[in-house]
Design an enzyme around this catalytic site. Structure first.
Site, short mmCIF file in Angstrom:
data_model
loop_
_atom_site.label_atom_id
_atom_site.label_comp_id
_atom_site.label_asym_id
_atom_site.label_seq_id
_atom_site.Cartn_x
_atom_site.Cartn_y
_atom_site.Cartn_z
N THR A 121 -40.26 62.97 60.64
CA THR A 121 -40.65 61.56 61.01
C THR A 121 -42.14 61.41 61.15
OG1 THR A 121 -40.65 60.42 63.18
CG2 THR A 121 -40.48 62.62 63.33
N ASP A 122 -42.42 60.08 61.02
CA ASP A 122 -43.87 59.75 61.20
C ASP A 122 -44.41 59.94 62.28
OD1 ASP A 122 -42.65 57.74 62.92
OD2 ASP A 122 -43.38 56.03 61.79
N GLU A 123 -43.64 60.44 63.44
CA GLU A 123 -43.93 60.59 64.87
C GLU A 123 -45.17 61.89 64.71
OE1 GLU A 123 -41.27 60.11 68.06
OE2 GLU A 123 -40.59 58.60 67.27
N TYR A 148 -39.93 65.81 71.74
CA TYR A 148 -39.08 65.41 70.21
C TYR A 148 -40.02 65.65 69.07
CZ TYR A 148 -37.64 62.72 66.26
OH TYR A 148 -37.38 62.30 64.86
N LYS A 152 -40.40 68.39 65.83
CA LYS A 152 -40.30 67.80 64.38
C LYS A 152 -41.64 68.49 63.64
CE LYS A 152 -37.50 65.86 62.84
NZ LYS A 152 -36.25 65.96 61.93
P1 NAD Z 1 -28.82 60.99 65.31
O1 NAD Z 1 -29.12 61.86 66.54
O2 NAD Z 1 -28.12 59.72 64.85
O3 NAD Z 1 -28.06 62.30 64.31
C1 NAD Z 1 -28.32 63.72 64.51
C2 NAD Z 1 -27.17 64.39 64.03
O4 NAD Z 1 -27.48 65.71 63.93
C3 NAD Z 1 -25.80 64.29 64.73
O5 NAD Z 1 -24.63 64.16 64.09
C4 NAD Z 1 -25.70 65.69 65.48
O6 NAD Z 1 -24.27 65.93 65.71
C5 NAD Z 1 -26.33 66.43 64.62
N1 NAD Z 1 -26.94 67.81 65.10
C6 NAD Z 1 -27.54 67.95 66.34
N2 NAD Z 1 -27.85 68.91 66.62
C7 NAD Z 1 -27.38 69.87 65.71
C8 NAD Z 1 -27.11 71.15 65.36
N3 NAD Z 1 -27.69 72.16 66.16
N4 NAD Z 1 -26.36 71.86 64.35
C9 NAD Z 1 -25.67 70.75 63.54
N5 NAD Z 1 -25.94 69.50 63.87
C10 NAD Z 1 -26.57 69.08 64.78
O7 NAD Z 1 -30.26 61.22 64.30
P2 NAD Z 1 -30.72 60.14 63.20
O8 NAD Z 1 -31.46 59.23 63.91
O9 NAD Z 1 -29.70 60.14 62.43
O10 NAD Z 1 -32.03 61.11 62.47
C11 NAD Z 1 -31.75 62.18 61.63
C12 NAD Z 1 -32.85 62.72 61.13
O11 NAD Z 1 -34.12 61.60 60.62
C13 NAD Z 1 -33.65 63.53 62.35
O12 NAD Z 1 -34.04 64.56 61.59
C14 NAD Z 1 -34.86 62.63 62.70
O13 NAD Z 1 -35.96 63.56 63.30
C15 NAD Z 1 -35.02 62.07 61.45
N6 NAD Z 1 -35.44 60.60 61.42
C16 NAD Z 1 -35.08 59.74 62.37
C17 NAD Z 1 -35.70 58.42 62.22
C18 NAD Z 1 -35.01 57.28 63.13
O14 NAD Z 1 -35.50 56.25 62.93
N7 NAD Z 1 -33.75 57.47 63.51
C19 NAD Z 1 -36.84 58.17 61.32
C20 NAD Z 1 -37.52 59.31 60.78
C21 NAD Z 1 -36.87 60.55 60.62
O1 DAU Z 2 -40.56 56.70 64.11
C1 DAU Z 2 -39.48 57.50 63.77
C2 DAU Z 2 -38.56 57.83 65.12
O2 DAU Z 2 -38.25 56.38 65.46
C3 DAU Z 2 -37.62 58.85 64.89
O3 DAU Z 2 -38.33 60.18 64.64
C4 DAU Z 2 -36.90 58.96 66.08
O4 DAU Z 2 -35.83 59.94 66.05
C5 DAU Z 2 -36.40 57.60 66.27
O5 DAU Z 2 -35.62 57.80 67.66
C6 DAU Z 2 -37.44 56.80 66.41
O6 DAU Z 2 -38.19 56.89 67.81
P1 DAU Z 2 -38.65 55.73 68.72
O7 DAU Z 2 -38.92 56.35 70.00
O8 DAU Z 2 -39.46 54.79 68.03
O9 DAU Z 2 -37.44 54.82 68.77
P2 DAU Z 2 -36.62 54.23 69.95
O10 DAU Z 2 -35.35 53.33 69.54
O11 DAU Z 2 -36.13 55.23 71.23
O12 DAU Z 2 -37.50 53.09 70.74
C7 DAU Z 2 -38.24 52.20 69.91
C8 DAU Z 2 -39.24 51.56 70.64
O13 DAU Z 2 -38.75 50.65 71.47
C9 DAU Z 2 -40.29 52.37 71.38
O14 DAU Z 2 -41.61 51.78 71.42
C10 DAU Z 2 -39.58 52.46 72.63
C11 DAU Z 2 -38.93 51.01 73.00
N1 DAU Z 2 -38.03 50.60 73.73
C12 DAU Z 2 -36.65 51.62 73.68
C13 DAU Z 2 -35.65 51.47 74.44
C14 DAU Z 2 -34.38 52.29 73.99
C15 DAU Z 2 -37.85 49.74 74.62
O15 DAU Z 2 -38.59 48.95 74.88
N2 DAU Z 2 -36.74 49.52 75.22
C16 DAU Z 2 -35.44 50.38 75.37
O16 DAU Z 2 -34.40 50.03 75.84
#
Ligand code: NAD
Ligand code: DAU
Length: 332
Positions: A121-123, A148, A152
């Site tokens: 992630t960019d985080e 989190y 990562k």
């Molecule tokens: P998600 O929470 O929707 O899915 C995570 C999946 O991992 C689930 O299916 C869960 O059951 C599985 N999992 C969790 N713990 C596990 C374990 N111990 N063993 C096996 N499986 C397990 O997450 P997502 O949003 O799809 O993110 C997927 C990946 O992408 C993560 O590594 C996250 O850090 C990365 N990522 C997410 C975003 C975003 O915006 N959502 C952006 C950049 C990177």
């Molecule tokens: O940048 C990549 C990341 O993006 C991934 O690594 C994470 O897995 C993914 O969850 C996401 O993280 P964020 O914390 O940015 O996403 P989230 O959807 O939780 O929140 C997005 C923004 O919205 C953040 O600034 C918090 C804000 N927010 C979130 C919720 C749930 C609100 O203002 N209201 C809300 O109800």
């Protein structure tokens, strides 16, 4: 690469990648997923059984991981605890899955000599000021803020060390915020869409000036496939689609597209340690590997995403009350 092991393939982005593989390649896919609260078997339904197999198991369990890695040509590692707010409530599963789980996979790919791609992630880079002209690049120092993002970051560093010390054939990608169908309703965009379907006003953390750099999950998948095939071993690639929008404008867009007054939202408690701004410079991926995003119209993508949540209420409805009860207890 004919046999690909996708960890976390029943989650939001991992399942998108499995669909991408089925539609665009000849690969057979094994999904290893623990099926936590964040997973969805339905996201993998209707895929051909001779192409996709689901193994329910924990990436931190070497006895599960080892034989699956042994039979794979490549591992694409999505599995993680992914939600910042949850990591503030209980960091423990983040350490176990994101760090110990990644370690377990690295030991298996080291043993069996299997290509590894790590999804991050960019985080890991922390956050930027709103007026900072710089964006994150592959050279930006790590500075994670939350449990989190720190887990990562730790997992990324493990991958780098296993490349350098043991010659593991790995690449890393750090992507910005994904959106699209199948995203868990704890996350910002689907939470607001499903709130409005329920007649509840969207909830904005703090003033809502925080900026996120949105990319459609389909573009993330095509980028990962590009890196898996063309990326240089040991390299990191940032994935982004020039999608910076602040949360206030995103909420207003959702309100307008769903037929509401765009000021009909409420401010709620801010997130502790809330990162201000993420912004990705994906020049390296675009120039060195020739990738470019296909879905850069955020409003059009949001229209489709809203339609998907309207059409798939049976999928998210069972989760909604518990998610909102957790947020309500936090004043969010
Ligand atoms: P998600 O929470 O929707 O899915 C995570 C999946 O991992 C689930 O299916 C869960 O059951 C599985 N999992 C969790 N713990 C596990 C374990 N111990 N063993 C096996 N499986 C397990 O997450 P997502 O949003 O799809 O993110 C997927 C990946 O992408 C993560 O590594 C996250 O850090 C990365 N990522 C997410 C975003 C975003 O915006 N959502 C952006 C950049 C990177
Ligand atoms: O940048 C990549 C990341 O993006 C991934 O690594 C994470 O897995 C993914 O969850 C996401 O993280 P964020 O914390 O940015 O996403 P989230 O959807 O939780 O929140 C997005 C923004 O919205 C953040 O600034 C918090 C804000 N927010 C979130 C919720 C749930 C609100 O203002 N209201 C809300 O109800």
């Amino acid at each position: 690469m004919n046999k690909i092991l996708v960890t976390g393939g029943a989650g939001f982005i991992g399942s998108n990648f499995v669909h991408y593989l089925v539609a665009n390649t000849d690969a057979s896919v094994t999904v290893l997923d623990k099926l936590t609260y964040a997973a969805s078997r339905e996201s993998l339904a209707h895929l051909p059984a001779d192409r996709v197999r689901l193994v329910v198991g924990d990436i931190a369990d070497a006895s599960v991981v080892d034989p699956l890695v042994a039979e794979a040509d490549a591992v694409v590692h999505y599995a993680a605890e992914s939600h910042n707010d949850n990591s503030l409530n209980d960091p423990s599963p983040f350490v176990t899955t994101n760090i110990v789980g990644t370690f377990t996979l690295l030991e298996a790919v080291r043993k069996h000599g299997v290509r590894f791609h790590h999804i991050s992630t960019d985080e890991v880079y922390g956050d930027l000021e709103l007026d900072d002209p710089q964006r994150f690049t592959e050279q930006t120092p790590y500075n994670p803020s939350s449990p989190y993002s720190s887990t990562k970051a730790g997992s990324d560093l493990l991958v780098r060390a296993w490349v350098r010390s043991f010659g593991v054939q790995a690449t890393i990608s750090n992507c910005s915020n994904n959106y699209g169908p199948w995203q868990h309703i704890e996350k910002f965009i689907p939470r607001q869409i499903t709130n409005l379907i329920d007649g509840v006003r969207p909830k904005l953390y703090g003033a809502g000036l925080n900026v996120r750099d949105w990319i459609h999950a389909d573009d993330h998948s095509s980028a990962v496939w590009t890196i898996l095939n063309k990326g240089a071993i040991g390299e990191t690639y940032l994935i982004g689609a020039d999608g910076e929008v602040n949360n206030l404008d995103t909420v207003k867009l959702i309100l307008r597209l769903m037929g509401h007054d765009e000021n009909d939202f409420e401010h709620v408690n801010d997130r502790a340690g809330h990162d201000l701004r993420y912004a990705i410079d994906s020049t390296k991926l675009r120039t060195e590997l020739g990738w470019k995003p296909q879905f850069q119209d955020f409003e059009a993508g949001m229209v489709n995403t809203i339609a998907w949540y309207r059409d798939n209420e049976a999928w998210w409805r069972p989760k909604k009350a518990a998610v909102e009860a957790t947020y309500a207890a936090q004043g969010q």
